[in-house]
Design a protein around this motif. Structure first.
Motif, PDB file in Angstrom:
ATOM      1  N   MET A   1       0.820  -1.201   0.000  1.00 32.67           N
ATOM      2  CA  MET A   1       0.000   0.000   0.000  1.00 32.67           C
ATOM      3  C   MET A   1       0.861   1.261   0.000  1.00 32.67           C
ATOM      4  SD  MET A   1      -3.051   0.913   2.659  1.00 32.67           S
ATOM      5  CE  MET A   1      -3.654  -0.751   2.586  1.00 32.67           C
ATOM      6  N   ALA A   2       2.113   1.116   0.368  1.00 28.98           N
ATOM      7  CA  ALA A   2       3.004   2.279   0.454  1.00 28.98           C
ATOM      8  C   ALA A   2       3.265   2.858  -0.930  1.00 28.98           C
ATOM      9  CB  ALA A   2       4.322   1.875   1.105  1.00 28.98           C
ATOM     10  N   ASP A   3       3.536   4.148  -0.967  1.00 26.70           N
ATOM     11  CA  ASP A   3       3.747   4.882  -2.199  1.00 26.70           C
ATOM     12  C   ASP A   3       4.907   5.838  -1.980  1.00 26.70           C
ATOM     13  OD1 ASP A   3       3.214   7.251  -4.081  1.00 26.70           O
ATOM     14  OD2 ASP A   3       1.804   5.749  -4.828  1.00 26.70           O
ATOM     15  N   ASN A   4       5.660   6.102  -3.058  1.00 25.71           N
ATOM     16  CA  ASN A   4       6.792   7.021  -2.930  1.00 25.71           C
ATOM     17  C   ASN A   4       6.354   8.430  -2.543  1.00 25.71           C
ATOM     18  OD1 ASN A   4       8.635   5.058  -3.576  1.00 25.71           O
ATOM     19  ND2 ASN A   4       8.543   5.451  -5.775  1.00 25.71           N
ATOM     20  N   ASN A   5       5.096   8.774  -2.889  1.00 28.21           N
ATOM     21  CA  ASN A   5       4.584  10.111  -2.563  1.00 28.21           C
ATOM     22  C   ASN A   5       3.922  10.172  -1.188  1.00 28.21           C
ATOM     23  OD1 ASN A   5       5.329  11.147  -5.097  1.00 28.21           O
ATOM     24  ND2 ASN A   5       3.484  10.297  -6.041  1.00 28.21           N
ATOM     25  N   SER A   6       4.008   9.095  -0.428  1.00 26.84           N
ATOM     26  CA  SER A   6       3.342   9.057   0.876  1.00 26.84           C
ATOM     27  C   SER A   6       4.028   9.998   1.856  1.00 26.84           C
ATOM     28  CB  SER A   6       3.354   7.638   1.449  1.00 26.84           C
ATOM     29  OG  SER A   6       2.611   6.774   0.620  1.00 26.84           O
ATOM     30  N   LEU A   7       3.223  10.843   2.493  1.00 32.12           N
ATOM     31  CA  LEU A   7       3.734  11.707   3.557  1.00 32.12           C
ATOM     32  C   LEU A   7       3.654  10.962   4.889  1.00 32.12           C
ATOM     33  CD1 LEU A   7       4.672  14.703   4.143  1.00 32.12           C
ATOM     34  CD2 LEU A   7       2.309  15.108   4.852  1.00 32.12           C
ATOM     35  N   VAL A   8       2.522  10.259   5.069  1.00 32.45           N
ATOM     36  CA  VAL A   8       2.278   9.485   6.292  1.00 32.45           C
ATOM     37  C   VAL A   8       2.030   8.031   5.898  1.00 32.45           C
ATOM     38  CG1 VAL A   8       0.769   9.190   8.300  1.00 32.45           C
ATOM     39  CG2 VAL A   8       1.278  11.490   7.455  1.00 32.45           C
ATOM     40  N   ARG A   9       2.660   7.111   6.618  1.00 27.08           N
ATOM     41  CA  ARG A   9       2.423   5.690   6.372  1.00 27.08           C
ATOM     42  C   ARG A   9       2.178   4.988   7.697  1.00 27.08           C
ATOM     43  NH1 ARG A   9       6.985   4.253   4.482  1.00 27.08           N
ATOM     44  NH2 ARG A   9       7.658   2.369   5.546  1.00 27.08           N
ATOM     45  N   VAL A  10       1.102   4.255   7.762  1.00 30.90           N
ATOM     46  CA  VAL A  10       0.711   3.542   8.979  1.00 30.90           C
ATOM     47  C   VAL A  10       0.802   2.049   8.702  1.00 30.90           C
ATOM     48  CG1 VAL A  10      -1.197   3.094  10.575  1.00 30.90           C
ATOM     49  CG2 VAL A  10      -0.817   5.414   9.711  1.00 30.90           C
ATOM     50  N   GLU A  11       1.518   1.316   9.553  1.00 33.15           N
ATOM     51  CA  GLU A  11       1.692  -0.126   9.357  1.00 33.15           C
ATOM     52  C   GLU A  11       1.244  -0.898  10.596  1.00 33.15           C
ATOM     53  OE1 GLU A  11       5.719  -1.017   8.308  1.00 33.15           O
ATOM     54  OE2 GLU A  11       5.581  -0.074   6.330  1.00 33.15           O
ATOM     55  N   LYS A  12       0.188  -1.679  10.435  1.00 32.91           N
ATOM     56  CA  LYS A  12      -0.314  -2.576  11.491  1.00 32.91           C
ATOM     57  C   LYS A  12      -0.440  -1.857  12.837  1.00 32.91           C
ATOM     58  CE  LYS A  12       1.547  -6.649   9.191  1.00 32.91           C
ATOM     59  NZ  LYS A  12       2.484  -7.774   9.232  1.00 32.91           N
ATOM     60  N   LEU A  13      -1.047  -0.687  12.801  1.00 30.53           N
ATOM     61  CA  LEU A  13      -1.167   0.148  14.003  1.00 30.53           C
ATOM     62  C   LEU A  13      -2.171  -0.452  14.992  1.00 30.53           C
ATOM     63  CD1 LEU A  13      -0.224   2.870  15.254  1.00 30.53           C
ATOM     64  CD2 LEU A  13      -2.262   3.902  14.252  1.00 30.53           C
ATOM     65  N   VAL A  14      -1.745  -0.569  16.238  1.00 31.84           N
ATOM     66  CA  VAL A  14      -2.593  -1.112  17.310  1.00 31.84           C
ATOM     67  C   VAL A  14      -2.571  -0.141  18.486  1.00 31.84           C
ATOM     68  CG1 VAL A  14      -2.868  -3.003  18.982  1.00 31.84           C
ATOM     69  CG2 VAL A  14      -2.172  -3.512  16.625  1.00 31.84           C
ATOM     70  N   LYS A  15      -3.766   0.165  19.019  1.00 33.71           N
ATOM     71  CA  LYS A  15      -3.858   0.928  20.260  1.00 33.71           C
ATOM     72  C   LYS A  15      -4.916   0.301  21.148  1.00 33.71           C
ATOM     73  CE  LYS A  15      -3.227   3.919  23.442  1.00 33.71           C
ATOM     74  NZ  LYS A  15      -2.029   3.772  24.291  1.00 33.71           N
ATOM     75  N   HIS A  16      -4.463  -0.321  22.237  1.00 32.54           N
ATOM     76  CA  HIS A  16      -5.356  -0.930  23.225  1.00 32.54           C
ATOM     77  C   HIS A  16      -5.273  -0.118  24.518  1.00 32.54           C
ATOM     78  CE1 HIS A  16      -5.107  -5.182  21.209  1.00 32.54           C
ATOM     79  NE2 HIS A  16      -5.663  -4.266  20.441  1.00 32.54           N
ATOM     80  N   PHE A  17      -6.426   0.170  25.104  1.00 30.22           N
ATOM     81  CA  PHE A  17      -6.457   0.864  26.393  1.00 30.22           C
ATOM     82  C   PHE A  17      -6.723  -0.164  27.484  1.00 30.22           C
ATOM     83  CE2 PHE A  17      -7.647   4.137  23.320  1.00 30.22           C
ATOM     84  CZ  PHE A  17      -6.797   5.175  23.692  1.00 30.22           C
ATOM     85  N   PRO A  18      -5.857  -0.257  28.501  1.00 27.91           N
ATOM     86  CA  PRO A  18      -6.033  -1.290  29.538  1.00 27.91           C
ATOM     87  C   PRO A  18      -7.278  -1.063  30.394  1.00 27.91           C
ATOM     88  CG  PRO A  18      -4.262   0.225  30.138  1.00 27.91           C
ATOM     89  CD  PRO A  18      -4.677   0.592  28.743  1.00 27.91           C
ATOM     90  N   ILE A  19      -7.916  -2.155  30.793  1.00 28.94           N
ATOM     91  CA  ILE A  19      -9.025  -2.112  31.752  1.00 28.94           C
ATOM     92  C   ILE A  19      -8.459  -2.643  33.074  1.00 28.94           C
ATOM     93  CG2 ILE A  19     -11.333  -2.968  32.339  1.00 28.94           C
ATOM     94  CD1 ILE A  19     -11.738  -3.471  29.301  1.00 28.94           C
ATOM     95  N   ASN A  20      -8.389  -1.776  34.070  1.00 25.50           N
ATOM     96  CA  ASN A  20      -7.792  -2.152  35.357  1.00 25.50           C
ATOM     97  C   ASN A  20      -8.857  -2.383  36.433  1.00 25.50           C
ATOM     98  OD1 ASN A  20      -5.107  -1.937  34.410  1.00 25.50           O
ATOM     99  ND2 ASN A  20      -5.169   0.280  34.661  1.00 25.50           N
ATOM    100  N   GLN A  21      -8.529  -3.241  37.369  1.00 21.39           N
ATOM    101  CA  GLN A  21      -9.454  -3.547  38.461  1.00 21.39           C
ATOM    102  C   GLN A  21      -8.680  -3.508  39.781  1.00 21.39           C
ATOM    103  OE1 GLN A  21     -11.464  -7.481  38.637  1.00 21.39           O
ATOM    104  NE2 GLN A  21     -13.136  -6.411  37.618  1.00 21.39           N
ATOM    105  N   GLY A  22      -9.369  -3.076  40.821  1.00 20.02           N
ATOM    106  CA  GLY A  22      -8.727  -3.010  42.133  1.00 20.02           C
ATOM    107  C   GLY A  22      -8.555  -1.577  42.589  1.00 20.02           C
ATOM    108  N   ILE A  23      -8.547  -1.377  43.921  1.00 20.82           N
ATOM    109  CA  ILE A  23      -8.439  -0.026  44.479  1.00 20.82           C
ATOM    110  C   ILE A  23      -7.004   0.274  44.895  1.00 20.82           C
ATOM    111  CG2 ILE A  23      -9.234   1.515  46.326  1.00 20.82           C
ATOM    112  CD1 ILE A  23     -11.862  -0.176  46.304  1.00 20.82           C
ATOM    113  N   ILE A  24      -6.428  -0.574  45.717  1.00 22.31           N
ATOM    114  CA  ILE A  24      -5.056  -0.338  46.189  1.00 22.31           C
ATOM    115  C   ILE A  24      -4.056  -0.908  45.174  1.00 22.31           C
ATOM    116  CG2 ILE A  24      -3.389  -0.771  48.039  1.00 22.31           C
ATOM    117  CD1 ILE A  24      -5.867  -0.981  49.920  1.00 22.31           C
ATOM    118  N   VAL A  25      -4.194  -2.188  44.885  1.00 24.86           N
ATOM    119  CA  VAL A  25      -3.330  -2.825  43.885  1.00 24.86           C
ATOM    120  C   VAL A  25      -4.167  -3.059  42.635  1.00 24.86           C
ATOM    121  CG1 VAL A  25      -1.890  -4.817  43.329  1.00 24.86           C
ATOM    122  CG2 VAL A  25      -1.958  -3.935  45.680  1.00 24.86           C
ATOM    123  N   GLN A  26      -3.828  -2.350  41.602  1.00 22.72           N
ATOM    124  CA  GLN A  26      -4.586  -2.490  40.354  1.00 22.72           C
ATOM    125  C   GLN A  26      -3.931  -3.529  39.453  1.00 22.72           C
ATOM    126  OE1 GLN A  26      -5.367   1.235  38.352  1.00 22.72           O
ATOM    127  NE2 GLN A  26      -7.138   1.561  39.646  1.00 22.72           N
TER     128      GLN A  26
END
Length: 334
Positions: free
Chosen positions: A1-26
């Motif tokens: 998908m990449a191109d020589n004219n590409s300004l921005v290239r994104v490869e297999k981008l992953v963003k996971h936000f953690p789900i935490n549990q617990g009050i003192i020790v999470q």
């Protein structure tokens, strides 16, 4: 998908936000999979539209590209630089070239700062110009976005939503960037004002050769401003092609359903066309379905869709789709 004219290239981008549990020790008990392995590029001087339902990961994608959120994995390249591996000094220089226009013009401007201070803040942070030169630059920018340069001493509460968004545009332009993430910049505005802001962005792009990632859920507006459009569902890209191909030769069942909701300004054609209503709710990004993420709502889903995640592949030149049954989708849904 990449191109020589590409300004921005994104490869297999992953963003996971953690789900935490617990009050003192999470401890982490899960993760919200906001963005889950997407790849695309944005060419110099083009506008890539990113569309999808609320909560599908569009805004997270934009912010992760700019490194406002650090990616869980995957890579983002800007002019060949991999942003995750550059040092802070170099990243600071790159930040001048990459800016963002936020969604809510009421929340994105500090109510305690004057308009002049808000627009000149990026110049102060990067130590550009003398105080007098900064003030002159602010007046230039206000004129550029068609606001009175004498408004420089006013506060955000004195402006309408459309005017505030113009101030946001002026702030984004202060450092002469090349790439701007437009994070739903018109969704909080009246319809009449939306067209003004989009036309302004169009004019500025022509004048300064800007590159946009335009995030929105208004498909007709995205079609107006974009060169190519990417359709996102539950953290994944399902279709990516140029705007005319997407509207006239869409292949993915979700894209077909999404575009069936766009009004046609012709009452006869509007009555004749087929409207597709998807059943059920969007699954939780914390517990996405196995296989194809759309199979729980897809009208043509087969057993294979529940097990096998379809690859995001080029079905036709420049037309990328993630679906096992594109021909069946076009035959049965169009």
């Amino acid at each position: 998908m990449a191109d020589n004219n590409s300004l921005v290239r994104v490869e297999k981008l992953v963003k996971h936000f953690p789900i935490n549990q617990g009050i003192i020790v999470q401890r982490q008990v899960g993760a919200v999979k906001a963005v889950d392995g997407i790849s695309f590029d944005i060419k110099q001087g083009e506008t890539l539209g990113l569309v999808g339902e609320s909560g599908c990961g569009k805004s997270t994608t934009g912010r992760t590209i700019l490194q406002l959120h650090k990616p869980t994995s995957g890579k983002v390249y800007y002019k060949g630089d991999e942003l995750g591996s550059v040092n802070e000094t170099h990243m600071r220089k790159l930040r001048k070239d990459m800016q963002i226009i936020f969604q809510d013009p009421y929340a994105s401007l500090n109510p305690r700062m004057t308009i002049g201070d808000i627009i000149s803040e990026p110049l102060e942070i990067h130590k550009i110009g003398t105080p007098k030169e900064r003030q002159e630059r602010v007046r230039e920018l206000l004129d550029l976005v068609r606001l009175n340069p004498f408004f420089i001493k006013r506060y955000p509460h004195e402006f309408s939503g459309g005017q505030r968004q113009r101030i946001g545009v002026a702030r984004a332009l202060a450092l002469n960037p090349e790439f701007i993430v437009c994070d739903e910049p018109i969704s909080a505005l009246d319809v009449s004002v939306q067209a003004q802001v989009v036309n302004l962005l169009d004019e500025l792009q022509s004048k300064f050769d800007l590159t946009y990632l335009f995030i929105a859920h208004d498909l007709s507006m995205v079609r107006h401003i974009s060169n190519r459009i990417a359709v996102m569902y539950l953290g994944k890209l399902v279709e990516l092609t140029d705007k005319d191909t997407l509207f006239f030769n869409k292949m993915h069942p979700y894209a077909i359903a999404l575009l069936s909701a766009v009004p046609i300004p012709d009452p006869i054609l509007e009555r004749q066309r087929k409207r597709i209503i998807l059943e059920g709710d969007v699954p939780s990004p914390a517990h996405p379905p196995s296989g194809c993420r759309f199979h729980t709502r897809c009208p043509i889903a087969q057993e294979r869709c529940k097990i096998e995640d379809p690859p995001f592949e080029e079905k036709e030149p420049g037309h990328w789709v993630a679906c096992h049954f594109t021909k069946k989708a076009q035959e049965q849904m169009l």
